[in-house]
Design a protein around this motif. Structure first.
Motif: not given
Length: 78
Positions: A34-41, A49-51, A63-67
């Motif tokens: 989720v943290g990585t998808l937030v950075e993409v968004g 980069r996600v794949r 990316a950083k871990t989402a809370p």
């Protein structure tokens, strides 16, 4: 071995729903995704980069871990 079967994300009103299906999860695995998808968004990371990160099986590229707030387990299937 953890096998991710499906990842999906969709906007519902002012929320973004992320669904992850797998045979098992590592500690904080979904929060890292989720943290990585937030950075993409937010446009701070390229979508491709996600794949690459998932295929590399190396969390250091993510990316950083989402809370944990707002994340919940919806269903367990056996």
């Amino acid at each position: 071995m953890r096998e991710m079967r499906e990842i999906g994300a969709e906007r519902r009103g002012e929320h973004v729903i992320v669904e992850v299906r797998a045979n098992a999860f590592l500690r904080s695995m979904v929060r890292v995704i989720v943290g990585t998808l937030v950075e993409v968004g937010l446009g701070r990371m390229e979508r491709s980069r996600v794949r690459e990160i998932l295929e590399a099986k190396d969390r250091r590229g993510a990316a950083k871990t989402a809370p944990p707030q707002g994340l919940c387990l919806v269903e367990v299937e056996y």
